[in-house]
Design a protein around this motif. Structure first.
Motif, PDB file in Angstrom:
ATOM      1  N   UNK A  76       0.665  -1.231   0.101  1.00 36.36           N
ATOM      2  CA  UNK A  76       0.020  -0.042  -0.082  1.00 36.36           C
ATOM      3  C   UNK A  76       0.913   1.437   0.045  1.00 36.36           C
ATOM      4  N   UNK A  77       2.289   1.120   0.231  1.00 33.24           N
ATOM      5  CA  UNK A  77       2.867   2.249  -0.097  1.00 33.24           C
ATOM      6  C   UNK A  77       2.838   3.170  -1.101  1.00 33.24           C
ATOM      7  N   UNK A  78       3.071   4.241  -1.004  1.00 33.97           N
ATOM      8  CA  UNK A  78       2.746   5.556  -2.136  1.00 33.97           C
ATOM      9  C   UNK A  78       4.349   5.838  -2.442  1.00 33.97           C
ATOM     10  N   UNK A  79       4.633   6.066  -3.377  1.00 37.19           N
ATOM     11  CA  UNK A  79       5.776   6.852  -3.840  1.00 37.19           C
ATOM     12  C   UNK A  79       6.444   7.858  -2.792  1.00 37.19           C
ATOM     13  N   UNK A  80       5.606   8.582  -2.082  1.00 33.98           N
ATOM     14  CA  UNK A  80       5.827   9.620  -1.123  1.00 33.98           C
ATOM     15  C   UNK A  80       6.267   8.757   0.421  1.00 33.98           C
ATOM     16  N   UNK A  81       5.652   7.728   0.628  1.00 32.22           N
ATOM     17  CA  UNK A  81       5.956   6.842   1.737  1.00 32.22           C
ATOM     18  C   UNK A  81       7.107   6.244   1.283  1.00 32.22           C
ATOM     19  N   UNK A  82       7.598   5.834  -0.024  1.00 29.21           N
ATOM     20  CA  UNK A  82       8.867   5.229  -0.159  1.00 29.21           C
ATOM     21  C   UNK A  82      10.002   6.301   0.117  1.00 29.21           C
ATOM     22  N   UNK A  83       9.706   7.487  -0.514  1.00 22.68           N
ATOM     23  CA  UNK A  83      10.494   8.831  -0.278  1.00 22.68           C
ATOM     24  C   UNK A  83      10.898   8.806   1.205  1.00 22.68           C
ATOM     25  N   UNK A  84       9.799   8.793   2.022  1.00 22.23           N
ATOM     26  CA  UNK A  84       9.969   9.201   3.381  1.00 22.23           C
ATOM     27  C   UNK A  84      10.810   7.877   4.230  1.00 22.23           C
ATOM     28  N   UNK A  85      10.747   6.746   3.766  1.00 23.35           N
ATOM     29  CA  UNK A  85      11.784   5.766   4.144  1.00 23.35           C
ATOM     30  C   UNK A  85      13.239   6.087   3.531  1.00 23.35           C
ATOM     31  N   UNK A  86      13.388   6.501   2.634  1.00 28.87           N
ATOM     32  CA  UNK A  86      14.638   7.017   2.153  1.00 28.87           C
ATOM     33  C   UNK A  86      15.287   8.000   3.050  1.00 28.87           C
TER      34      UNK A  86
END
Length: 323
Positions: free
Chosen positions: A93-103
């Motif tokens: 369910x992760x969005x690209x923005x969620x992925x960026x937050x992990x990075x």
């Protein structure tokens, strides 16, 4: 009820039956005096296969391992940084923005598990760089796994251990000086880091870490010395790709390119694969195709379990270990 008995009671057909057949074939191969190579593709170390693979190594159920550079290092990442890993059960369910937050938090995601950059990758980099530079300055060269063996056996990382060390397959392999072959090591986090240190001049000789061709030469020597008609070497493949393709090719190379016709073929073959049988796919090729390449024989026991290795491999190993 023992795991083995449960599996034999319930795993009767299709992939379940193939799992039992492959496990029984593995045991029969060892009981007949054979040796076994396990190959690791994917992210098996991050999936913590080391918990049972370390036991397989301790119990002499595996005599060599071929793996990707990622699996080599990720077992040690887990050893020293386990408490800093984060699991993301809703990763679909992760969005690209969620992925960026992990990075932004320096968390590198592998499916549902995030590896912490600073505590895992940089912590190991600080240690291994000293060993690379020491060898470089002395004009010495070692394979990637040999550098890790030196580090693990030195105790330099013990203060950072965050799991029971008996669950690290790399640590168990180091204790036994288990033969390991790592094709394409440069395609790994530490391989990239090593390249950066060579480019920046921290390491003067790019060959301080031995890689692919030298690994194939080492594998050819090991196979020639180890395999006999009375004690053939089996091939247990987890996943596909270079971890499987590289080592299995040593047999036709010995036969066709070096004319060592007395070297036996692989004596057992099993693969856990989630690759659909398809056109031109090595990972999805059925075992009989390997006969045409001089890797397996007509009578070589051959098994394929089309399933998830994180589920299947521990079950097969449990049977091999008589659990």
């Amino acid at each position: 009820m023992k795991v083995t008995q449960f599996l034999k009671d319930h795993y009767k057909h299709f992939n379940a039956a193939a799992l039992i057949d492959a496990a029984e074939g593995y045991k029969a191969h060892l009981n007949d005096g054979g040796k076994m190579m396990i190959t690791l593709a994917g992210a098996m170390s991050t999936a913590e296969l080391g918990i049972i693979l370390a036991e397989m190594i301790r119990e002499d159920k595996v005599q060599a391992i071929t793996c990707t550079g990622a699996n080599l290092e990720e077992d040690i990442f887990n050893l020293v940084a386990h408490d800093f890993y984060e699991r993301i059960p809703n990763y679909r369910d992760l969005t690209p923005q969620d992925e960026q937050a992990l990075l932004d938090r320096h968390l590198n995601r592998v499916t549902d598990t995030c590896i912490p950059e600073e505590e895992a990758m940089r912590r190991l980099e600080h240690t291994v760089l000293k060993y690379w530079q020491k060898a470089d300055q002395a004009g010495e060269a070692f394979f990637p796994h040999q550098f890790f063996y030196q580090i693990l056996l030195s105790g330099d990382l013990e203060q950072h251990y965050q799991i029971d060390p008996k669950n690290s397959w790399m640590l168990e392999a180091a204790k036994k000086n288990l033969p390991i072959f790592v094709p394409g090591w440069e395609d790994s986090t530490l391989g990239n880091i090593y390249t950066g240190h060579v480019i920046s001049g921290d390491i003067k000789n790019v060959h301080t870490v031995k890689t692919g061709i030298q690994y194939m030469m080492e594998l050819a020597e090991w196979y020639t010395q180890t395999a006999t008609e009375e004690s053939t070497i089996g091939f247990f493949q987890i996943g596909g790709g270079i971890a499987g393709d590289f080592p299995i090719c040593v047999v036709p190379m010995l036969h066709q390119d070096l004319q060592r016709t007395g070297v036996p073929l692989w004596g057992y073959f099993a693969q856990i694969s989630d690759s659909t049988t398809s056109y031109g796919s090595y990972s999805g090729a059925v075992p009989n195709e390997k006969i045409t390449w001089g890797k397996l024989g007509v009578n070589t026991p051959k098994y394929v379990i089309e399933s998830d290795a994180t589920i299947v491999a521990p079950l097969i190993f449990a049977i091999v270990l008589d659990k």
